[in-house]
Scaffold this motif. Structure first.
Motif, short mmCIF file in Angstrom:
data_model
loop_
_atom_site.label_atom_id
_atom_site.label_comp_id
_atom_site.label_asym_id
_atom_site.label_seq_id
_atom_site.Cartn_x
_atom_site.Cartn_y
_atom_site.Cartn_z
N GLU A 345 3.35 10.46 -0.58
CA GLU A 345 2.44 10.29 0.57
C GLU A 345 2.91 9.18 1.49
OE1 GLU A 345 -2.31 9.32 1.42
OE2 GLU A 345 -1.58 9.64 -0.64
N TRP A 346 3.67 8.22 0.94
CA TRP A 346 3.99 7.03 1.72
C TRP A 346 5.48 6.87 2.03
CZ3 TRP A 346 -0.46 5.71 3.42
CH2 TRP A 346 -1.59 5.84 2.60
N LEU A 363 10.48 2.48 6.32
CA LEU A 363 9.31 1.63 6.05
C LEU A 363 9.56 0.16 6.36
CD1 LEU A 363 8.22 4.17 4.62
CD2 LEU A 363 7.35 2.67 2.83
N ARG A 366 7.12 -0.87 8.73
CA ARG A 366 5.77 -0.41 8.42
C ARG A 366 5.22 -1.18 7.22
NH1 ARG A 366 3.82 4.36 10.38
NH2 ARG A 366 1.91 3.50 9.47
N ASP A 368 2.31 -1.76 6.37
CA ASP A 368 1.16 -1.10 5.77
C ASP A 368 1.60 -0.08 4.72
OD1 ASP A 368 2.37 0.36 7.83
OD2 ASP A 368 0.53 1.48 8.30
N LYS A 369 2.62 0.72 5.04
CA LYS A 369 3.11 1.69 4.07
C LYS A 369 3.87 1.02 2.93
CE LYS A 369 3.40 5.86 6.92
NZ LYS A 369 4.26 7.00 7.34
N LYS A 372 1.41 0.07 0.48
CA LYS A 372 0.89 1.22 -0.27
C LYS A 372 1.86 1.63 -1.39
CE LYS A 372 -3.09 2.13 1.64
NZ LYS A 372 -4.34 2.07 0.82
#
Length: 702
Positions: A345-346, A363, A366, A368-369, A372
């Motif tokens: 998902e990430w 990433l 990113r 945020d990812k 995760k």
């Protein structure tokens, strides 16, 4: 004892005997250090030559003081120290810090002088720090009772680490290194010659000190090693840690220790082995010491196993990290199937979905990812600890660090951050949430290797992953001991008399046939390391013993490795104890299939007495393999003809490997032993990968 140590380390009144006007004098520097921290207790400088020193009234003698004295600091020539102790004892002073030198450390008359101090102390129940010590520093009590200049240019930082050592200079050196890593101290104590009270006495006091969590002991020699072992157990029971920096490990160091403290150094190998059993961490360098303290001060419980998940910002750092992890004795296991599914998902579809995780450039921007992905790893049931590898202190690097720290702040698992070129800006995110921070990948795992005992790692290998068995590789087949031996026997490799049994009765009958004593070894393709789970029993001498052990062994192994196929055992005749040798084959990506030969049993990895040769191995090649291992050649010299016979076994094993083709990926024959001078195969395991279902190789990272 606690009351005396309180007054020794946190005195409300201090007499300083032998202070002079010279600014560099040790006694004067102690008083100056005390005053610089705002000492508010009673302070009595003693020297009949002066009326004042450092704006304090100077007293002509101990007898001139009309008030109680908690601590007397003695800085007079060694020959005058016994008289000072007698005079102080007559006045009711029980605690002394002797910074004077010239005792056992100088030999000769120094031994006699120190013996006199011991006698006076015993007669009057005195507590002595020293002789020949540098004093102490109480950080929480703000009492600098040392002549060291440790705080010049450094912050006076209180915290949970205490240092007690037989070297006065090592404490300040350690402090200056540790404080730069954000580590604060409760005490620095110099025990010197340990005339009456030594390292273990101070350690015992610090185990009960509410301000101390990690106790560092610098030891050149241990006068009461058994007591230290008991203190290691006690500290562990109350959630504290003892770290020993043991010097004088080699002969030259031992000689230096004798001249330094006047005492003999002990056997370092024995010291190391006993420390491991009691939870005491042993380090060899100041760098290791600082790194270990960072790990022990983490707010999470220490890892109980060595299964490590790695999250890295690039493929290069992921590869480096994986190498360092495994070279340090840790495992990088496959992630649980549920974790790998969640990661989809990430992570971008071209990323790696298994351990180690390379988030790729997709990433990097990113956070945020990235967070995760880290969150998924924290919840994997088959992982004992997490390591986040990053780099840079620019805005993106800080954003990734901040996002990681927020996840790890709520993570109950042990976590570490290793961040190259992160600097204090990045370090602060992790240290604020109790996650150890390193700016050196190698130091991170060198230190972890010291705090996680090897036996704990072994236990981690065999326990189930949170009740979930790892999915079997459908292309991989494990050839168990009985199968490997049967096939090698057809190539002329000698094996011991043995029978496979699937019941207690069959095992007893088999034992009678092969002859006592016998060994029982469980057969299971799911358990390559049987001894670690109780799947091996040696030296059974009767049919009843064999039948009983059969039932117990299968029950034991099934309990420890749920889901494993366990139905039978090998009943094997035992040979007389002798040299254990190792013979194996593995697939090297550069050189193809390679045969490995060397010492076997528990010495295979410990001594690294091994040699290599690519397949196929001729008889001449095999002879060279044997000669390339000095320890094996020496062992075989006691058995005429054994060297050539062993070379023939190696060549025949090579022939078998060649016959299996590229499908044979691994072979482990350990041990091979000598039975009446003849090499025989005792144990074996092989892994075959079926070519018809072999997976398509993944693109190599460059």
């Amino acid at each position: 004892m606690a009351h005396d140590f309180d007054r020794l380390l946190d005195p409300a009144s201090i007499a300083v005997v032998g202070i002079g006007a010279r600014p560099s004098g040790p006694a004067r520097r102690i008083v100056a250090n005390l005053l610089s921290l705002g000492y508010e207790g009673a302070l009595y400088p003693i020297n009949p030559k002066y009326e004042t020193i450092l704006d304090r009234k100077c007293y002509p003698s101990l007898e001139a003081i009309s008030a109680p004295v908690d601590l007397a600091i003695i800085s007079v020539p060694a020959v005058n120290v016994p008289d000072m102790l007698r005079r102080g004892a007559a006045l009711g002073i029980r605690n002394y810090m002797i910074i004077s030198s010239g005792f056992a450390e100088v030999g000769g008359e120094g031994h006699a002088l120190e013996a006199e101090l011991k006698e006076i102390a015993a007669q009057n129940e005195l507590l002595i720090m020293g002789a020949n010590c540098a004093g102490s520093i109480n950080f929480h009590g703000r009492k600098h009772l040392s002549f060291t200049a440790v705080f010049e240019g450094d912050e006076f930082k209180a915290g949970p680490v205490a240092y007690i050592g037989q070297s006065g200079a090592m404490g300040p050196i350690f402090y200056s290194m540790a404080v730069k890593q954000g580590i604060g101290f409760s005490h620095i104590i110099s025990s010197g010659n340990e005339t009456t009270h030594g390292l273990t006495d101070f350690v015992e006091y610090l185990v009960d000190d509410p301000n101390t969590k990690v106790i560092v002991a610098y030891a050149e020699q241990l006068k009461n090693g058994r007591c230290l072992l008991e203190l290691g157990r006690k500290a562990k029971a109350v959630g504290k840690h003892i770290v020993v920096f043991k010097s004088a490990r080699a002969s030259a160091g031992a000689r230096a220790a004798i001249s330094h403290t006047g005492s003999m150094a002990g056997n370092d190998a024995i010291c190391s082995a006993l420390f491991r059993r009691t939870g005491i961490v042993k380090v060899r360098t100041l760098e290791e010491l600082v790194s270990v303290c960072k790990l022990l001060l983490a707010t999470r419980p220490l890892p109980t196993g060595r299964r490590t998940a790695i999250l890295a910002i690039s493929g290069g750092t992921a590869v480096i990290a994986a190498d360092l992890v495994e070279e340090s004795g840790f495992a990088v296991p496959r992630l649980h199937p549920d974790t790998r599914e969640r990661l989809k998902e990430w992570l971008p579809e071209f990323a790696s979905f298994d351990n180690p995780i390379d988030v790729t450039s997709g990433l990097f921007y990113r956070p945020d990812k990235f967070a995760k992905v880290l969150e998924c790893l924290t919840e994997d049931p088959g992982i004992d600890q997490l390591v986040v590898f990053g780099a840079y202190k620019h805005a993106i690097g800080q954003a990734l660090a901040e996002a990681s720290a927020k996840v790890l702040a709520d993570c109950p698992k042990y976590s570490v951050a290793a961040w190259i070129s992160g600097g204090p800006e990045v370090a602060r995110y992790f240290t604020d949430v109790g996650v150890p921070y390193f700016d050196n990948f190698a130091q991170c795992f060198e230190a972890l290797n010291l705090i996680v005992p090897a036996d704990e790692g072994a236990k981690a290998e065999v326990k189930s992953d949170g009740g979930h068995a790892a999915p079997a590789d459908p292309q991989q087949e494990v050839l168990t001991e009985d199968v490997v031996k049967a096939q090698l026997k057809t190539f002329g490799v000698a094996v011991l008399d043995e029978v496979v049994a699937s019941s207690a009765g069959q095992a007893a009958d088999a034992a009678r046939k092969v002859g006592f004593p016998v060994a029982l070894k469980v057969i299971s393709p799911d358990i390559p390391h049987r001894a670690k789970v109780g799947g091996v029993a040696l030296g059974l001498h009767s049919e009843d013993a064999v039948a009983t052990e059969f039932d117990r062994m299968l029950a034991r192994v099934r309990e420890r490795v749920p889901g494993a196929t366990v139905d039978s055992v090998v009943v094997q005749k035992m040979v007389a104890p002798g040299p254990e040798l190792f013979l194996g084959m593995s697939h090297d990506p550069s050189f193809g299939r390679v045969l490995t030969f060397g010492l076997g049993g528990i010495l295979t990895e410990a001594l690294q007495q091994i040699s290599f040769a690519p397949l196929p191995v001729s008889l001449d090649d095999a002879r060279q393999l044997v000669k390339a291992v000095p320890a094996v050649k020496a062992l075989l010299s006691f058995n005429p003809g054994a060297e050539d016979a062993l070379a023939q076994v190696i060549a025949r094993v090579s022939d078998w490997c060649v016959s299996k083709g590229e499908a044979l990926k691994e072979l482990d024959l350990n041990p091979v032993m000598l039975d009446e001078g003849r090499p025989v195969l005792i144990d074996g395991l092989a892994v075959v990968h079926h070519a018809e279902t072999a997976p398509v190789p993944a693109a190599a990272h460059s």
